[in-house]
Write a protein that holds these residues in place. Structure first.
Motif, short mmCIF file in Angstrom:
data_model
loop_
_atom_site.label_atom_id
_atom_site.label_comp_id
_atom_site.label_asym_id
_atom_site.label_seq_id
_atom_site.Cartn_x
_atom_site.Cartn_y
_atom_site.Cartn_z
N GLN A 96 0.83 -1.20 0.00
CA GLN A 96 0.00 0.00 0.00
C GLN A 96 0.87 1.25 0.00
N SER A 97 0.55 2.19 -0.87
CA SER A 97 1.30 3.43 -0.93
C SER A 97 0.89 4.34 0.22
N PRO A 98 1.82 5.18 0.69
CA PRO A 98 1.45 6.14 1.75
C PRO A 98 0.46 7.15 1.20
N MET A 99 -0.52 7.51 1.98
CA MET A 99 -1.55 8.41 1.50
C MET A 99 -2.17 9.16 2.67
N PRO A 100 -2.84 10.26 2.40
CA PRO A 100 -3.49 11.02 3.48
C PRO A 100 -4.71 10.27 4.01
N GLU A 101 -4.64 9.84 5.25
CA GLU A 101 -5.70 9.01 5.81
C GLU A 101 -7.06 9.70 5.76
N SER A 102 -7.08 10.97 6.04
CA SER A 102 -8.36 11.67 6.11
C SER A 102 -9.09 11.64 4.78
N TYR A 103 -8.34 11.40 3.69
CA TYR A 103 -8.96 11.44 2.37
C TYR A 103 -9.46 10.08 1.93
N TYR A 104 -8.63 9.04 2.14
CA TYR A 104 -8.95 7.77 1.52
C TYR A 104 -9.54 6.74 2.47
N ARG A 105 -9.33 6.92 3.78
CA ARG A 105 -9.70 5.86 4.70
C ARG A 105 -11.18 5.53 4.63
N SER A 106 -11.46 4.21 4.64
CA SER A 106 -12.84 3.73 4.57
C SER A 106 -13.52 3.92 5.91
N PRO A 107 -14.85 4.09 5.90
CA PRO A 107 -15.59 4.14 7.17
C PRO A 107 -15.42 2.85 7.96
N MET A 108 -15.02 1.76 7.28
CA MET A 108 -14.85 0.47 7.94
C MET A 108 -13.43 0.28 8.46
N ARG A 109 -12.64 1.36 8.49
CA ARG A 109 -11.23 1.20 8.81
C ARG A 109 -11.01 0.57 10.18
N GLY A 110 -11.92 0.81 11.11
CA GLY A 110 -11.76 0.23 12.43
C GLY A 110 -11.87 -1.28 12.43
N GLU A 111 -12.57 -1.81 11.42
CA GLU A 111 -12.75 -3.25 11.35
C GLU A 111 -11.51 -3.97 10.84
N ASN A 112 -10.70 -3.28 10.05
CA ASN A 112 -9.48 -3.86 9.47
C ASN A 112 -9.78 -5.16 8.74
N THR A 113 -10.80 -5.15 7.91
CA THR A 113 -11.23 -6.32 7.16
C THR A 113 -10.68 -6.27 5.74
N PRO A 114 -10.64 -7.44 5.05
CA PRO A 114 -10.23 -7.42 3.64
C PRO A 114 -11.09 -6.50 2.80
N ALA A 115 -12.39 -6.41 3.12
CA ALA A 115 -13.27 -5.53 2.35
C ALA A 115 -12.86 -4.07 2.52
N SER A 116 -12.47 -3.69 3.73
CA SER A 116 -12.05 -2.31 3.95
C SER A 116 -10.73 -2.03 3.25
N GLU A 117 -9.85 -3.02 3.21
CA GLU A 117 -8.58 -2.85 2.50
C GLU A 117 -8.82 -2.65 1.01
N LEU A 118 -9.77 -3.38 0.45
CA LEU A 118 -10.11 -3.20 -0.96
C LEU A 118 -10.69 -1.81 -1.19
N SER A 119 -11.58 -1.38 -0.31
CA SER A 119 -12.18 -0.05 -0.43
C SER A 119 -11.11 1.03 -0.41
N GLU A 120 -10.15 0.87 0.48
CA GLU A 120 -9.10 1.87 0.60
C GLU A 120 -8.19 1.88 -0.63
N LYS A 121 -7.96 0.72 -1.20
CA LYS A 121 -7.14 0.66 -2.41
C LYS A 121 -7.85 1.36 -3.57
N ILE A 122 -9.14 1.12 -3.70
CA ILE A 122 -9.91 1.77 -4.76
C ILE A 122 -9.90 3.29 -4.54
#
Length: 616
Positions: free
Chosen positions: A396-422
């Motif tokens: 994963q490339s470094p990025m501004p969390e406030s911009y890209y982080r998924s609402p599911m970030r607290g769950e740390n699930t594969p789905a949230s990782e995919l959302s963040e990549k998109i």
């Protein structure tokens, strides 16, 4: 019982003459027991049937018509086997035993021929689909101790004629296999079975388009040719894993079910399917090693999805140690495909980052880079089920969390990782667009360009699975950005027109001042409309909203000024408040050449991805 058989039990030779010298008499034979007589009778009965079918009825299959003759034959062979076991304990070199062994060889030859005949003549009835369809039937409920034909009860209309013949053939094969295996001739039976069934499986795979390819040959193929082979493979794996291999497994398990450890069935199934299955599951690995470009992503995901969706079924069908090489190949292909997808995602991001085109889009329309990336991501979102398995291993490339982080970030699930990549990939392209906006000499057009492209991104997300991945919070944030860009365009693009009117349009001004204002307004308004007639807002809804906002604000201010100062304007011609809206109808519609130009890989990506809608 035949006379000969009766004689063998009850007839005894007369005793020797008393005058015969005792020294010349043979030694007294051991007592001929009832068991001896029964075993000899078994041999005699077997000889009668075995020699008859070996000589006189070769043109007629034993297992045809009613099964009574076949049943008698198998029963006789079983009796012969019992006699052989009995006499080998008495005298392993006796003539009776030699004779029995010869008869057994003849019987096995006949049964081997029958076994081949049944397999050959019932190819169409032992196809995988028919066998699989009847796998849930309890054969014992349909076959009465192998005495009678398989019959359907009056209220059981599920068994068709094809299924009935199939079940009967399977029972015949099982009966012969049981007999030959228990008689010590299992290898001969297995050899015939493997040769016949392997040819059928290989032929079926061939007709499905499965080829024995090598990595070197695959790498030499043009992509168009390889893509056609992938399409054939996707259909082939569906049939092979869905019916062909399961049907063959069911048939093997049934025919050789008398072996408690299932070693014979497992061995046969492995020999029959190994070559074809390994070739089938090796193909995706070869594709994964083909030259990796982002345009090949979707076919690679098709292959990954096809194996992933069927992996548990593959592992179940090929569960034995003897078929472990097949399981291993399927898993290896899955791993290699995942690696290829990750590599292509990295290349895709890199391609966006490296785009350095400085050509501006006429009218500030949607940039081809935006279309390419968003179309690509839209197709990618359709594979979210398998991407969830692949993405976690992607750097994963470094990025501004406030911009890209998924609402599911607290769950740390594969789905949230995919959302963040998109979200990150969209952020990358939006940053590139910010840079491209600077190439416009007109600041207002730069803002319009950003509004157009952000609106395109938002609409693509909302109307696809991207919306589910990114969520409403992401959409709301980016819709707000569209409004900000549109407001900035309106502020900058129409500033000269608004500035031509007094800040307070209802304030008292002299006639000369009013005349000057009207002249300035008329010139600025028509000049702005002329200029912006070549500009474009691609989204009709956004275009109407922008025009509506301009009309509302401008008409209100101009109407007040016009109403206050229209007296004494006979010497000049000014636009009426009612005509403002009519004149604005011609702006932001473009000149038909708005979206010319192309991103380097746009056309090929669209072509390679268009299969998704009809591939299943």
């Amino acid at each position: 019982m035949p006379r000969k058989g009766m004689r063998s039990i009850f007839f005894k030779p007369s005793s020797s003459s008393p005058s015969t010298s005792s020294s010349s008499q043979p030694p007294p034979s051991p007592l001929h027991t009832f068991s001896d007589s029964m075993m000899e009778q078994n041999i005699h009965t077997a000889e009668s049937l075995i020699t008859e079918w070996d000589d006189s009825k070769l043109a007629t299959p034993l297992f045809s018509g009613t099964r009574q003759e076949a049943k008698n034959y198998l029963h006789a062979v079983k009796g012969l086997q019992s006699a052989m076991h009995y006499f080998v304990k008495q005298d392993s070199s006796s003539a009776t035993l030699v004779r029995a062994q010869f008869l057994m060889q003849l019987a096995m030859k006949t049964l081997q021929r029958e076994f081949y005949q049944i397999l050959s003549s019932n190819r169409d009835y032992l196809d995988s689909e028919t066998v699989s369809a009847r796998s849930s039937i309890d054969f014992r409920s349909s076959v009465s101790d192998y005495d009678d034909e398989i019959t359907a009860s009056e209220d059981d209309f599920r068994i068709s004629e094809t299924e009935r013949v199939s079940m009967l053939a399977m029972e015949d094969l099982k009966a012969i296999a049981d007999c030959m295996t228990s008689s010590g001739y299992g290898k001969e039976c297995v050899k015939v079975y493997i040769i016949m069934r392997k040819s059928i499986v290989d032929e079926a795979l061939y007709h499905l388009g499965v080829e024995k390819l090598t990595l070197a040959r695959v790498q030499k193929l043009d992509w168009e040719v390889l893509e056609l082979k992938i399409k054939k493979w996707l259909n082939a794996v569906k049939v092979a894993v869905g019916t062909l291999f399961p049907g063959e497994r069911i048939l093997c398990d049934h025919v050789f079910s008398s072996n408690p450890a299932k070693r014979i069935a497992e061995s046969c199934f492995a020999e029959i399917t190994k070559d074809g299955a390994v070739s089938l599951f090796a193909f995706p690995e070869f594709v994964a090693k083909w030259k990796k470009t982002p345009e090949k992503m979707f076919r690679t995901l098709d292959l990954y999805e096809a194996i992933s969706d069927r992996l548990s079924q593959i592992e179940s069908i090929f569960s034995s140690e003897s078929t472990s090489v097949i399981r291993s190949q399927a898993i290896t292909s899955l791993v290699r495909l995942g690696e290829a997808v990750r590599a292509m995602l990295v290349d895709f991001e890199s391609a966006i980052q490296k785009d350095s085109s400085k050509t501006t889009i006429p009218g500030g329309g949607v940039h081809p880079l935006t279309r390419y990336v968003m179309n690509y991501l839209t197709f990618l979102a359709d594979y979210s089920g398998v991407l969830i398995d692949i993405i976690p291993d992607l750097p994963q490339s470094p990025m501004p969390e406030s911009y890209y982080r998924s609402p599911m970030r607290g769950e740390n699930t594969p789905a949230s990782e995919l959302s963040e990549k998109i979200a990150w990939l969209i952020l990358v392209v939006l940053c590139k667009l910010d840079g491209k906006a600077e190439f416009y000499k007109n600041v207002a057009l730069s803002y319009l360009f950003l509004a157009n492209n952000m609106q395109y991104v938002v609409e693509k997300v909302r109307r696809s699975n991207l919306g589910f991945l990114l969520g409403e919070e992401w959409l709301a944030k980016h819709e707000l950005k569209v409004s900000e860009y549109a407001s900035n365009y309106e502020r900058v693009g129409w500033s000269k027109v608004f500035a031509s009117l007094p800040e307070n349009p209802a304030s008292q001004v002299t006639a000369e001042q009013a005349k000057t204002c009207f002249v300035k307004f008329d010139a600025a308004f028509h000049e702005t409309c002329r200029k912006q007639s070549s500009w474009v807002v691609s989204d009709p809804k956004l275009r109407d909203e922008i025009k509506g906002s301009i009309v509302s604000k401008l008409s209100q201010k101009y109407s007040e000024f016009h109403e206050k100062n229209r007296v004494g304007l006979k010497s000049i011609r000014v636009i009426s408040p009612e005509d403002i809206g009519k004149n604005l109808s011609n702006i932001l519609c473009g000149n038909g050449s708005v979206d010319s130009g192309s991103f380097s890989s746009h056309s090929s990506s669209t072509t390679s991805s268009s299969h998704r809608s009809n591939r299943r």
